[in-house]
Design a protein around this motif. Structure first.
Motif, PDB file in Angstrom:
ATOM      1  N   UNK A  63       1.423   7.775  -1.164  1.00 49.79           N
ATOM      2  CA  UNK A  63       1.742   6.302  -1.833  1.00 49.79           C
ATOM      3  C   UNK A  63       1.776   5.242  -0.643  1.00 49.79           C
ATOM      4  N   UNK A  64       2.221   5.565   0.541  1.00 47.43           N
ATOM      5  CA  UNK A  64       2.345   4.676   1.601  1.00 47.43           C
ATOM      6  C   UNK A  64       0.891   4.407   2.083  1.00 47.43           C
ATOM      7  N   UNK A  65      -0.005   5.547   2.020  1.00 48.61           N
ATOM      8  CA  UNK A  65      -1.326   5.007   2.147  1.00 48.61           C
ATOM      9  C   UNK A  65      -1.918   4.393   1.169  1.00 48.61           C
ATOM     10  N   UNK A  66      -1.833   4.440  -0.021  1.00 43.01           N
ATOM     11  CA  UNK A  66      -2.412   3.418  -1.131  1.00 43.01           C
ATOM     12  C   UNK A  66      -1.565   1.937  -1.130  1.00 43.01           C
ATOM     13  N   UNK A  67      -0.467   2.156  -0.400  1.00 41.59           N
ATOM     14  CA  UNK A  67       0.214   0.733  -0.264  1.00 41.59           C
ATOM     15  C   UNK A  67      -0.121   0.047   0.916  1.00 41.59           C
ATOM     16  N   UNK A  68      -0.825   0.580   1.951  1.00 37.28           N
ATOM     17  CA  UNK A  68      -1.349   0.188   3.217  1.00 37.28           C
ATOM     18  C   UNK A  68      -2.574  -0.487   2.682  1.00 37.28           C
ATOM     19  N   UNK A  69      -3.338   0.272   2.066  1.00 38.61           N
ATOM     20  CA  UNK A  69      -4.602  -0.049   1.505  1.00 38.61           C
ATOM     21  C   UNK A  69      -4.439  -1.449   0.746  1.00 38.61           C
ATOM     22  N   UNK A  70      -3.521  -1.668  -0.441  1.00 39.23           N
ATOM     23  CA  UNK A  70      -3.440  -2.822  -0.877  1.00 39.23           C
ATOM     24  C   UNK A  70      -2.831  -3.778  -0.292  1.00 39.23           C
ATOM     25  N   UNK A  71      -2.087  -3.637   0.583  1.00 39.73           N
ATOM     26  CA  UNK A  71      -1.412  -4.571   1.431  1.00 39.73           C
ATOM     27  C   UNK A  71      -2.592  -5.438   2.209  1.00 39.73           C
ATOM     28  N   UNK A  72      -3.424  -4.311   2.787  1.00 40.71           N
ATOM     29  CA  UNK A  72      -4.575  -4.687   3.773  1.00 40.71           C
ATOM     30  C   UNK A  72      -5.546  -5.711   3.031  1.00 40.71           C
ATOM     31  N   UNK A  73      -5.600  -5.284   1.576  1.00 39.48           N
ATOM     32  CA  UNK A  73      -6.777  -6.093   0.753  1.00 39.48           C
ATOM     33  C   UNK A  73      -6.166  -7.406   0.393  1.00 39.48           C
ATOM     34  N   UNK A  74      -4.709  -7.510  -0.084  1.00 41.90           N
ATOM     35  CA  UNK A  74      -4.185  -8.697  -0.317  1.00 41.90           C
ATOM     36  C   UNK A  74      -3.989  -9.710   0.758  1.00 41.90           C
ATOM     37  N   UNK A  75      -3.711  -8.937   1.954  1.00 40.61           N
ATOM     38  CA  UNK A  75      -3.406  -9.949   3.227  1.00 40.61           C
ATOM     39  C   UNK A  75      -4.690 -10.285   3.976  1.00 40.61           C
ATOM     40  N   UNK A  76      -5.843  -9.657   3.483  1.00 42.05           N
ATOM     41  CA  UNK A  76      -7.184  -9.894   4.249  1.00 42.05           C
ATOM     42  C   UNK A  76      -6.883  -9.244   5.571  1.00 42.05           C
ATOM     43  N   UNK A  77      -6.279  -8.208   5.976  1.00 40.95           N
ATOM     44  CA  UNK A  77      -6.261  -7.765   7.280  1.00 40.95           C
ATOM     45  C   UNK A  77      -7.718  -7.704   8.064  1.00 40.95           C
ATOM     46  N   UNK A  78      -7.571  -7.924   9.191  1.00 42.11           N
ATOM     47  CA  UNK A  78      -8.547  -7.781  10.214  1.00 42.11           C
ATOM     48  C   UNK A  78      -9.319  -6.671   9.667  1.00 42.11           C
ATOM     49  N   UNK A  79     -10.754  -6.767   9.738  1.00 43.55           N
ATOM     50  CA  UNK A  79     -11.427  -5.493   9.485  1.00 43.55           C
ATOM     51  C   UNK A  79     -11.452  -4.385  10.347  1.00 43.55           C
TER      52      UNK A  79
END
Length: 154
Positions: A63-79
């Motif tokens: 769940x934390x891994x999925x949340x990290x991916x989603x937050x990364x997509x939403x916030x457009x984390x540096x590649x």
């Protein structure tokens, strides 16, 4: 994002450590045991591990891994940070698939076999379970490494 990624990394590390401990201590210790002892111990472990603390870590890492991916997509984390997070989540997902498709069915078959023919139960279980436990250990460890790499990029 960094706190979420840190939590993801820590919980994934706990699961990787659990599988690693089996690979380097529990399974080698049981290798020398007779079949009846092996079957009884593995049946007991399979029962004991089904508890809230295990599920909190095992499913929490997913769940934390999925949340990290989603937050990364939403916030457009540096590649440089996002791609290792995505890789870590995919590696952990692969571990879940191995567990669900191989290890859990083998656990269930061992439990169903009872203790009537421990040698046959062990023969049907041990080599395949051990091999796939090593695979899921590697997958979790690689996921952990990927999350650590992402933290270094943060």
């Amino acid at each position: 994002m960094e706190l979420l990624l840190l939590a993801t990394t820590l919980v994934t590390g706990l699961v990787a450590g659990l599988f690693y401990a089996y690979s380097i201590s529990v399974l080698p210790a049981l290798r020398g045991a007779d079949a009846a002892v092996f079957v009884e111990v593995m049946q007991r472990v399979n029962t004991a591990i089904l508890n809230g603390w295990f599920f909190l870590g095992f499913l929490g890492a997913a769940a934390l891994g999925a949340a990290s991916v989603i937050v990364g997509l939403i916030t457009e984390a540096r590649s440089a940070e996002f791609w290792p997070v995505l890789l870590g989540a995919l590696l952990y997902l692969a571990q879940l698939a191995v567990t669900a498709r191989v290890n859990v069915p083998l656990n269930n078959a061992l439990d169903a076999a009872g203790s009537t023919d421990p040698a046959a139960a062990r023969a049907a279980f041990e080599a395949r379970w051990v091999r796939w436990n090593h695979v899921r250990t590697w997958l979790c460890t690689a996921a952990l490494g990927s999350y650590c790499w992402a933290l270094l990029q943060a």
